[in-house]
Design a protein around this motif. Structure first.
Motif, PDB file in Angstrom:
ATOM      1  N   UNK A   1       0.633  -1.148  -0.555  1.00 47.60           N
ATOM      2  CA  UNK A   1      -0.172   0.214  -0.053  1.00 47.60           C
ATOM      3  C   UNK A   1       0.543   1.155  -0.091  1.00 47.60           C
ATOM      4  N   UNK A   2       0.508   2.174  -0.850  1.00 45.83           N
ATOM      5  CA  UNK A   2       0.881   3.588  -0.858  1.00 45.83           C
ATOM      6  C   UNK A   2       1.070   4.481  -0.203  1.00 45.83           C
ATOM      7  N   UNK A   3       2.398   5.194   0.348  1.00 44.79           N
ATOM      8  CA  UNK A   3       1.830   5.753   1.588  1.00 44.79           C
ATOM      9  C   UNK A   3       1.654   7.892   0.622  1.00 44.79           C
ATOM     10  N   UNK A   4       0.580   8.243   1.264  1.00 40.29           N
ATOM     11  CA  UNK A   4       0.328   9.351   1.577  1.00 40.29           C
ATOM     12  C   UNK A   4       0.756  10.328   0.021  1.00 40.29           C
ATOM     13  N   UNK A   6       3.712   9.438  -1.277  1.00 43.38           N
ATOM     14  CA  UNK A   6       4.598   8.728  -2.321  1.00 43.38           C
ATOM     15  C   UNK A   6       3.549   9.208  -4.032  1.00 43.38           C
ATOM     16  N   UNK A   7       3.038   9.699  -3.701  1.00 43.12           N
ATOM     17  CA  UNK A   7       2.863   9.873  -5.104  1.00 43.12           C
ATOM     18  C   UNK A   7       3.374  11.584  -5.307  1.00 43.12           C
ATOM     19  N   UNK A   8       3.200  12.453  -4.485  1.00 50.19           N
ATOM     20  CA  UNK A   8       3.687  13.642  -4.558  1.00 50.19           C
ATOM     21  C   UNK A   8       5.250  13.806  -4.440  1.00 50.19           C
ATOM     22  N   UNK A  13       9.982  14.905  -7.954  1.00 48.83           N
ATOM     23  CA  UNK A  13      11.230  14.051  -8.078  1.00 48.83           C
ATOM     24  C   UNK A  13      11.157  14.359  -9.755  1.00 48.83           C
ATOM     25  N   UNK A  14      10.763  13.591  -9.557  1.00 49.47           N
ATOM     26  CA  UNK A  14      10.144  14.022 -11.569  1.00 49.47           C
ATOM     27  C   UNK A  14       9.804  15.008 -12.462  1.00 49.47           C
ATOM     28  N   UNK A  15       9.779  16.298 -11.373  1.00 50.13           N
ATOM     29  CA  UNK A  15       9.556  17.897 -11.864  1.00 50.13           C
ATOM     30  C   UNK A  15      11.462  18.159 -12.263  1.00 50.13           C
ATOM     31  N   UNK A  16      11.834  17.873 -11.080  1.00 49.96           N
ATOM     32  CA  UNK A  16      13.252  18.431 -10.278  1.00 49.96           C
ATOM     33  C   UNK A  16      14.272  17.803 -11.120  1.00 49.96           C
ATOM     34  N   UNK A  17      13.699  16.552 -11.874  1.00 53.39           N
ATOM     35  CA  UNK A  17      14.723  15.751 -12.577  1.00 53.39           C
ATOM     36  C   UNK A  17      15.395  15.163 -11.641  1.00 53.39           C
ATOM     37  N   UNK A  18      14.647  14.627 -10.769  1.00 51.14           N
ATOM     38  CA  UNK A  18      15.876  14.262  -9.300  1.00 51.14           C
ATOM     39  C   UNK A  18      15.893  12.771  -9.463  1.00 51.14           C
ATOM     40  N   UNK A  27      12.942   7.329   3.686  1.00 53.44           N
ATOM     41  CA  UNK A  27      13.117   8.141   4.510  1.00 53.44           C
ATOM     42  C   UNK A  27      12.919   9.658   4.117  1.00 53.44           C
ATOM     43  N   UNK A  28      12.674  10.182   2.866  1.00 52.70           N
ATOM     44  CA  UNK A  28      12.207  10.904   2.119  1.00 52.70           C
ATOM     45  C   UNK A  28      10.644  11.706   2.977  1.00 52.70           C
ATOM     46  N   UNK A  29      10.464  10.048   2.919  1.00 50.49           N
ATOM     47  CA  UNK A  29       8.718  10.420   3.559  1.00 50.49           C
ATOM     48  C   UNK A  29       8.743  10.982   5.047  1.00 50.49           C
ATOM     49  N   UNK A  30       9.555  10.674   5.384  1.00 53.03           N
ATOM     50  CA  UNK A  30      10.029  10.842   7.027  1.00 53.03           C
ATOM     51  C   UNK A  30      10.047  12.549   7.340  1.00 53.03           C
TER      52      UNK A  30
END
Length: 59
Positions: A1-4, A6-8, A13-18, A27-30
């Motif tokens: 199950x995806x965390x809330x 994750x989509x953000x 990451x896609x917008x920043x090409x990161x 870790x990023x989510x936390x």
């Protein structure tokens, strides 16, 4: 199950090409969750309209 967040995280990451390795996503989510919690606290702290900003910050 995806965390809330994750989509953000994926969209930013896609917008920043990161590229973000899947192993780092928890870790990023936390970190983002803590940042959003602190931002909410600042946003909810009411100040009178006549409050002036501090003129000098020194470390």
């Amino acid at each position: 199950m995806a965390e809330p967040l994750d989509d953000y995280i994926d969209a930013v990451a896609k917008a920043l090409e990161l590229p973000i390795d899947d192993a780092w996503k928890p870790s990023v989510r936390a970190n983002l969750a803590v940042t959003l919690k602190m931002a909410k606290m600042v946003d909810e702290f009411s100040l009178p309209d006549e409050t002036e900003p501090a003129s000098i910050y020194a470390a």
